[in-house]
Design a protein around this motif. Structure first.
Motif, PDB file in Angstrom:
ATOM      1  N   ALA A 132     -85.125  93.145  54.511  1.00  0.00           N
ATOM      2  CA  ALA A 132     -86.534  92.824  54.286  1.00  0.00           C
ATOM      3  C   ALA A 132     -87.210  92.251  55.526  1.00  0.00           C
ATOM      4  O   ALA A 132     -86.556  91.810  56.467  1.00  0.00           O
ATOM      5  N   ASP A 192     -78.436  97.769  46.482  1.00  0.00           N
ATOM      6  CA  ASP A 192     -79.870  97.603  46.312  1.00  0.00           C
ATOM      7  C   ASP A 192     -80.422  97.128  47.650  1.00  0.00           C
ATOM      8  O   ASP A 192     -79.955  96.132  48.216  1.00  0.00           O
ATOM      9  N   ARG A 222     -86.586  98.358  49.318  1.00  0.00           N
ATOM     10  CA  ARG A 222     -86.539  99.367  48.261  1.00  0.00           C
ATOM     11  C   ARG A 222     -87.517 100.490  48.560  1.00  0.00           C
ATOM     12  O   ARG A 222     -88.684 100.239  48.837  1.00  0.00           O
ATOM     13  N   ARG A 263     -77.816  90.497  43.699  1.00  0.00           N
ATOM     14  CA  ARG A 263     -78.950  91.362  44.003  1.00  0.00           C
ATOM     15  C   ARG A 263     -78.503  92.665  44.668  1.00  0.00           C
ATOM     16  O   ARG A 263     -79.072  93.730  44.410  1.00  0.00           O
ATOM     17  N   ARG A 264     -77.500  92.606  45.506  1.00  0.00           N
ATOM     18  CA  ARG A 264     -77.060  93.802  46.225  1.00  0.00           C
ATOM     19  C   ARG A 264     -76.410  94.823  45.300  1.00  0.00           C
ATOM     20  O   ARG A 264     -76.538  96.022  45.508  1.00  0.00           O
ATOM     21  N   VAL A 282     -90.343  86.950  51.154  1.00  0.00           N
ATOM     22  CA  VAL A 282     -90.268  88.382  51.451  1.00  0.00           C
ATOM     23  C   VAL A 282     -91.673  88.976  51.487  1.00  0.00           C
ATOM     24  O   VAL A 282     -92.413  88.890  50.503  1.00  0.00           O
ATOM     25  N   ASN A 342     -89.885  94.418  51.125  1.00  0.00           N
ATOM     26  CA  ASN A 342     -88.451  94.605  50.876  1.00  0.00           C
ATOM     27  C   ASN A 342     -88.068  96.060  51.134  1.00  0.00           C
ATOM     28  O   ASN A 342     -88.926  96.937  51.251  1.00  0.00           O
ATOM     29  N   TYR A 370     -83.188  95.714  48.470  1.00  0.00           N
ATOM     30  CA  TYR A 370     -84.222  94.677  48.459  1.00  0.00           C
ATOM     31  C   TYR A 370     -84.012  93.661  49.577  1.00  0.00           C
ATOM     32  O   TYR A 370     -84.961  93.255  50.255  1.00  0.00           O
ATOM     33  N   THR A 422     -81.442  86.957  54.214  1.00  0.00           N
ATOM     34  CA  THR A 422     -82.635  86.973  53.367  1.00  0.00           C
ATOM     35  C   THR A 422     -82.499  85.964  52.239  1.00  0.00           C
ATOM     36  O   THR A 422     -83.418  85.159  51.988  1.00  0.00           O
TER      37      THR A 422
END
Length: 318
Positions: free
Chosen positions: A115, A110, A206, A271-272, A201, A204, A112, A190
């Motif tokens: 960033a 991901d 995405r 998150r990754r 952030v 990001n 995100y 981050t």
């Protein structure tokens, strides 16, 4: 007494001669091949250690940690390490500069956490508000790439901002001291900045980044240490599967090994959502798109055929 000494001397000489004949055999039997592994912020080593995948190795690993992809890429180019983890954008940047390396394993995460960060009290609201502002990042890094993509998405270019090429630790300090308006970075930086309340952030990754990262090795390592790299790749893939089955245990181990707070370690890991994937047509297509973007914005001077920068003969995902 003299005869005894002569006999002792002959015995000693015979023993040394015998040892000298045997020692090359013994040394050869005891010496393992050394895999010179580059790493970024302890990520690979932490993963493998936590999952127990550094046990029962038929080879030794010499680890060298780098704060970012750029110095890791320089080490690969200088043949100071055999391989290391590197994002899609910095890999292209170093390949365009003439490095003799190839990606032999790929993962998607991901995006995100790749960033653009600003201080918590910053008045900036979105990418369009970056016009005229200063942004710190590493040249050719995934942070640099996401900065350029974010600017493009709102009709801006690099000429509309001031990009300052600063290593992560210095960039963080520059942001907290107000020397720059924004900092374009990646995980775990981050997550560290967010959980410590030093930054928020702004943009990001995405929709801007493919989320691709690779294990890239020198041509000489791919030729001479191929079976070892194959074994290492399998261990990384198994460790990744283990980590998502044991998130609390891995989060704690990651924090301890990498030396960051557990909250930040857990956030960036979960998150990754990293998954290892085969080097297939989609991976190559996505990487070619990134290469073409770098050509468009002038970071590379000639078109790069990315299909030649992969070694896809290693096995697929675990």
């Amino acid at each position: 007494m003299t005869m005894q000494r002569r006999q002792f001397h002959r015995l000693l000489t015979a023993s040394v001669s015998a040892a000298s004949l045997l020692s090359p055999v013994l040394v050869h039997a005891q010496t393992k091949t050394v895999l010179r592994a580059g790493d970024q912020k302890g990520g690979l080593r932490a993963l493998l250690e936590a999952a127990g995948e550094l046990k029962n190795l038929a080879y030794d690993i010499k680890w060298t940690e780098f704060p970012a992809a750029a110095p890791l890429a320089e080490a690969l180019n200088a043949d100071a390490v055999d391989f290391g983890p590197i994002g899609d954008a910095p890999l292209l940047f170093t390949l365009a500069a003439g490095s003799r390396v190839k990606a032999f394993a790929a993962n998607r995460s991901d995006a995100y956490g790749t960033a653009i960060l600003v201080s918590p009290e910053s008045p900036l609201k979105d990418a369009s508000s970056l016009r005229g502002k200063s942004i710190a990042t590493n040249r050719g890094s995934i942070g640099h790439f996401v900065t350029l993509k974010a600017l493009e998405s709102v009709g801006l270019t690099a000429d509309d901002v001031q990009i300052k090429f600063i290593p992560p630790a210095d960039a963080k300090l520059a942001l907290t001291q107000g020397a720059v308006d924004a900092w374009a970075t990646w995980e775990p930086y981050t997550a560290l900045a967010e959980t410590s309340k030093h930054a928020r952030v702004l943009v990001n990754g995405r929709g801007l980044s493919s989320g691709l990262s690779f294990l890239a090795a020198t041509d000489s390592a791919l030729l001479n240490k191929r079976s070892i790299l194959q074994d290492f790749k399998g261990r990384v893939e198994r460790a990744q599967v283990w980590s998502y089955k044991h998130p609390a245990e891995f989060g704690a181990a990651l924090a301890r090994i990498v030396g960051i707070p557990e909250e930040a370690a857990r956030l960036q890991f979960e998150r990754r959502a990293t998954r290892w994937v085969p080097i297939d047509a989609q991976v190559i297509t996505d990487q070619q798109r990134t290469a073409d973007f770098y050509l468009k914005v002038g970071l590379v001077k000639q078109k790069l055929d990315v299909s030649k920068t992969f070694d896809s003969q290693f096995s697929g995902q675990a």
